[in-house]
Design a protein around this motif. Structure first.
Motif: not given
Length: 195
Positions: A3, A52, A109, A111, A150, A152, A189-191, A193
């Motif tokens: 996470r 998402c 992944e 998100s 995003l 990321q 976001v909470t992501a 992968k």
């Protein structure tokens, strides 16, 4: 499963949400490609509306292979992750559709986005100062043009000026473009992968 980028604004999700989100995204793609697999049953929290993005990356070199998502919650998160996983594998216009054998060479992944908030700023320089690298996802909208990055993406574009210039290009605008009536919104976001 790891996470990352957990943010309080999306913390309504259980800490172990990735243990359902990642397998359901992968199973949805596999099923769409003809594999005899059933996605796991949705937990109660996944039936609440949620937005998402699903991102696919090639394991060997971590290159992007597909990314599709929703910017605003409008359907149950369970439906959103299922639909966006299939779309990331089959409808990202930058890539050919993923094949069934190729799926085994991809990492998934997921998100989950917070609700976007309007970002107030005086001018482009002020906007750059207000951006929070590594935290903010950003949506740019102007007269039919729209693009998002995003949070990321900050890993690849850590400079706010460059981040914004590349977002303009993604929205179909020149990197040196600017208009005072541009609308910018940010989200977190909470992501999760796959390793």
């Amino acid at each position: 499963m790891t996470r990352s980028l957990q943010h309080p604004r999306t913390s309504r999700l259980p800490a172990d949400a990735g243990s359902w989100l990642l397998p359901v995204a992968r199973a949805s793609i596999a099923r769409h490609l003809g594999a005899p697999v059933a996605p796991p049953a949705a937990p109660r929290w996944a039936m609440a509306e949620g937005a998402c993005f699903v991102t696919l990356r090639v394991r060997d070199n971590d290159s992007l292979r597909g990314c599709i998502g929703s910017l605003r919650a409008w359907r149950p998160l369970a439906d959103d992750v299922t639909a966006n996983a299939v779309a990331a594998a089959t409808r990202d216009p930058r890539f050919d559709a993923v094949t069934r054998p190729e799926l085994d060479r991809l990492n998934v992944e997921v998100s989950v986005l917070s609700s976007p908030d309007p970002l107030a700023f005086d001018d482009q320089a002020d906007l750059r100062r207000r951006l929070r690298p590594g935290v903010d996802g950003l949506i740019l909208t102007w007269h039919g043009h729209r693009g998002t990055f995003l949070p990321q993406v900050w890993e690849e574009l850590p400079d706010p000026a460059r981040f914004l210039d590349q977002l303009k290009r993604k929205a179909g605008l020149p990197s040196d473009w600017w208009a005072d009536d541009a609308v910018l919104e940010r989200y977190t976001v909470t992501a999760w992968k796959e390793p």
